[in-house]
Design a protein around this motif. Structure first.
Motif, PDB file in Angstrom:
ATOM      1  N   VAL A 125       0.865  -1.180   0.000  1.00 30.86           N
ATOM      2  CA  VAL A 125       0.000   0.000   0.000  1.00 30.86           C
ATOM      3  C   VAL A 125       0.900   1.227   0.000  1.00 30.86           C
ATOM      4  O   VAL A 125       1.715   1.406   0.920  1.00 30.86           O
ATOM      5  N   LEU A 126       0.798   2.035  -1.039  1.00 35.16           N
ATOM      6  CA  LEU A 126       1.634   3.230  -1.198  1.00 35.16           C
ATOM      7  C   LEU A 126       3.120   2.899  -1.085  1.00 35.16           C
ATOM      8  O   LEU A 126       3.907   3.642  -0.506  1.00 35.16           O
ATOM      9  N   GLY A 127       3.494   1.739  -1.622  1.00 37.01           N
ATOM     10  CA  GLY A 127       4.888   1.343  -1.615  1.00 37.01           C
ATOM     11  C   GLY A 127       5.371   0.719  -0.321  1.00 37.01           C
ATOM     12  O   GLY A 127       6.550   0.393  -0.205  1.00 37.01           O
ATOM     13  N   MET A 128       4.498   0.565   0.654  1.00 34.28           N
ATOM     14  CA  MET A 128       4.889  -0.023   1.933  1.00 34.28           C
ATOM     15  C   MET A 128       4.292  -1.424   2.065  1.00 34.28           C
ATOM     16  O   MET A 128       3.112  -1.628   1.817  1.00 34.28           O
ATOM     17  N   SER A 129       5.126  -2.349   2.463  1.00 35.91           N
ATOM     18  CA  SER A 129       4.673  -3.720   2.678  1.00 35.91           C
ATOM     19  C   SER A 129       4.298  -3.897   4.147  1.00 35.91           C
ATOM     20  O   SER A 129       5.013  -3.463   5.038  1.00 35.91           O
ATOM     21  N   PHE A 130       3.189  -4.539   4.356  1.00 38.59           N
ATOM     22  CA  PHE A 130       2.728  -4.815   5.712  1.00 38.59           C
ATOM     23  C   PHE A 130       2.878  -6.291   6.062  1.00 38.59           C
ATOM     24  O   PHE A 130       2.220  -6.797   6.967  1.00 38.59           O
ATOM     25  N   SER A 131       3.760  -6.976   5.350  1.00 35.94           N
ATOM     26  CA  SER A 131       3.942  -8.404   5.588  1.00 35.94           C
ATOM     27  C   SER A 131       4.540  -8.670   6.968  1.00 35.94           C
ATOM     28  O   SER A 131       4.197  -9.666   7.601  1.00 35.94           O
ATOM     29  N   VAL A 132       5.402  -7.790   7.448  1.00 31.30           N
ATOM     30  CA  VAL A 132       5.989  -7.985   8.784  1.00 31.30           C
ATOM     31  C   VAL A 132       4.902  -7.876   9.855  1.00 31.30           C
ATOM     32  O   VAL A 132       4.856  -8.683  10.784  1.00 31.30           O
ATOM     33  N   VAL A 133       4.027  -6.914   9.695  1.00 28.91           N
ATOM     34  CA  VAL A 133       2.941  -6.737  10.665  1.00 28.91           C
ATOM     35  C   VAL A 133       2.040  -7.977  10.670  1.00 28.91           C
ATOM     36  O   VAL A 133       1.702  -8.501  11.735  1.00 28.91           O
ATOM     37  N   ALA A 134       1.681  -8.449   9.490  1.00 28.84           N
ATOM     38  CA  ALA A 134       0.831  -9.632   9.393  1.00 28.84           C
ATOM     39  C   ALA A 134       1.546 -10.856   9.969  1.00 28.84           C
ATOM     40  O   ALA A 134       0.941 -11.670  10.674  1.00 28.84           O
ATOM     41  N   GLY A 135       2.832 -10.977   9.691  1.00 24.69           N
ATOM     42  CA  GLY A 135       3.596 -12.108  10.213  1.00 24.69           C
ATOM     43  C   GLY A 135       3.692 -12.107  11.722  1.00 24.69           C
ATOM     44  O   GLY A 135       3.536 -13.140  12.368  1.00 24.69           O
ATOM     45  N   VAL A 136       3.929 -10.935  12.296  1.00 27.98           N
ATOM     46  CA  VAL A 136       4.012 -10.825  13.758  1.00 27.98           C
ATOM     47  C   VAL A 136       2.648 -11.105  14.387  1.00 27.98           C
ATOM     48  O   VAL A 136       2.561 -11.787  15.408  1.00 27.98           O
ATOM     49  N   LEU A 137       1.587 -10.603  13.780  1.00 28.69           N
ATOM     50  CA  LEU A 137       0.246 -10.868  14.318  1.00 28.69           C
ATOM     51  C   LEU A 137      -0.083 -12.356  14.303  1.00 28.69           C
ATOM     52  O   LEU A 137      -0.638 -12.893  15.270  1.00 28.69           O
ATOM     53  N   LEU A 138       0.284 -13.038  13.221  1.00 20.47           N
ATOM     54  CA  LEU A 138       0.018 -14.471  13.155  1.00 20.47           C
ATOM     55  C   LEU A 138       0.830 -15.227  14.199  1.00 20.47           C
ATOM     56  O   LEU A 138       0.318 -16.151  14.851  1.00 20.47           O
ATOM     57  N   LEU A 139       2.078 -14.841  14.395  1.00 20.11           N
ATOM     58  CA  LEU A 139       2.892 -15.489  15.422  1.00 20.11           C
ATOM     59  C   LEU A 139       2.332 -15.224  16.820  1.00 20.11           C
ATOM     60  O   LEU A 139       2.360 -16.106  17.683  1.00 20.11           O
ATOM     61  N   GLU A 140       1.837 -14.024  17.041  1.00 15.51           N
ATOM     62  CA  GLU A 140       1.248 -13.704  18.349  1.00 15.51           C
ATOM     63  C   GLU A 140      -0.011 -14.540  18.595  1.00 15.51           C
ATOM     64  O   GLU A 140      -0.232 -15.034  19.704  1.00 15.51           O
ATOM     65  N   LEU A 141      -0.823 -14.720  17.562  1.00 15.46           N
ATOM     66  CA  LEU A 141      -2.007 -15.571  17.696  1.00 15.46           C
ATOM     67  C   LEU A 141      -1.610 -17.017  17.989  1.00 15.46           C
ATOM     68  O   LEU A 141      -2.241 -17.685  18.815  1.00 15.46           O
ATOM     69  N   ALA A 142      -0.563 -17.486  17.342  1.00 17.40           N
ATOM     70  CA  ALA A 142      -0.089 -18.850  17.598  1.00 17.40           C
ATOM     71  C   ALA A 142       0.421 -18.986  19.031  1.00 17.40           C
ATOM     72  O   ALA A 142       0.150 -19.983  19.706  1.00 17.40           O
ATOM     73  N   SER A 143       1.124 -17.973  19.508  1.00 17.31           N
ATOM     74  CA  SER A 143       1.641 -18.005  20.876  1.00 17.31           C
ATOM     75  C   SER A 143       0.503 -18.021  21.889  1.00 17.31           C
ATOM     76  O   SER A 143       0.537 -18.778  22.864  1.00 17.31           O
ATOM     77  N   ARG A 144      -0.493 -17.202  21.646  1.00 19.25           N
ATOM     78  CA  ARG A 144      -1.638 -17.184  22.565  1.00 19.25           C
ATOM     79  C   ARG A 144      -2.418 -18.492  22.508  1.00 19.25           C
ATOM     80  O   ARG A 144      -2.932 -18.968  23.523  1.00 19.25           O
ATOM     81  N   GLY A 145      -2.512 -19.069  21.323  1.00 23.66           N
ATOM     82  CA  GLY A 145      -3.176 -20.363  21.195  1.00 23.66           C
ATOM     83  C   GLY A 145      -2.450 -21.446  21.978  1.00 23.66           C
ATOM     84  O   GLY A 145      -3.084 -22.272  22.628  1.00 23.66           O
ATOM     85  N   LEU A 146      -1.133 -21.411  21.945  1.00 23.15           N
ATOM     86  CA  LEU A 146      -0.360 -22.364  22.739  1.00 23.15           C
ATOM     87  C   LEU A 146      -0.566 -22.136  24.232  1.00 23.15           C
ATOM     88  O   LEU A 146      -0.623 -23.081  25.012  1.00 23.15           O
ATOM     89  N   PHE A 147      -0.677 -20.862  24.619  1.00 22.26           N
ATOM     90  CA  PHE A 147      -0.901 -20.546  26.034  1.00 22.26           C
ATOM     91  C   PHE A 147      -2.226 -21.144  26.510  1.00 22.26           C
ATOM     92  O   PHE A 147      -2.298 -21.677  27.615  1.00 22.26           O
TER      93      PHE A 147
END
Length: 83
Positions: free
Chosen positions: A58-80
């Motif tokens: 979006v406007l030359g900026m990639s948000f893949s890092v944000v999406a990746g971190v959010l998915l990892l955080e969801l996985a961590s909470r799921g493990l918890f």
């Protein structure tokens, strides 16, 4: 089972730190070409490529890092919640 879940959570947090470092290194020209930058790039880019295909820049900026971190955080909470 408890120790396996804790180990997985620590690995997720470590990989999240790798992603954050990758994002920070992209702000500095040539930082990803340093020896540490190449290592971080080799660790982060295969995972982030999944999100690059799903989320267009979006406007030359990639948000893949944000999406990746959010998915990892969801996985961590799921493990918890498994405990």
């Amino acid at each position: 089972m408890f120790t396996i879940v804790l180990l997985l959570q620590r690995l997720i947090h470590l990989y999240t730190a790798v992603l954050v470092i990758y994002a920070l290194l992209t702000w500095f020209p040539g930082a990803l070409e340093s020896p540490v930058g190449r290592l971080i790039r080799r660790l982060a880019e295969p995972y982030l490529a999944i999100f690059d295909d799903l989320l267009p820049p979006v406007l030359g900026m990639s948000f893949s890092v944000v999406a990746g971190v959010l998915l990892l955080e969801l996985a961590s909470r799921g493990l918890f919640y498994l405990l």
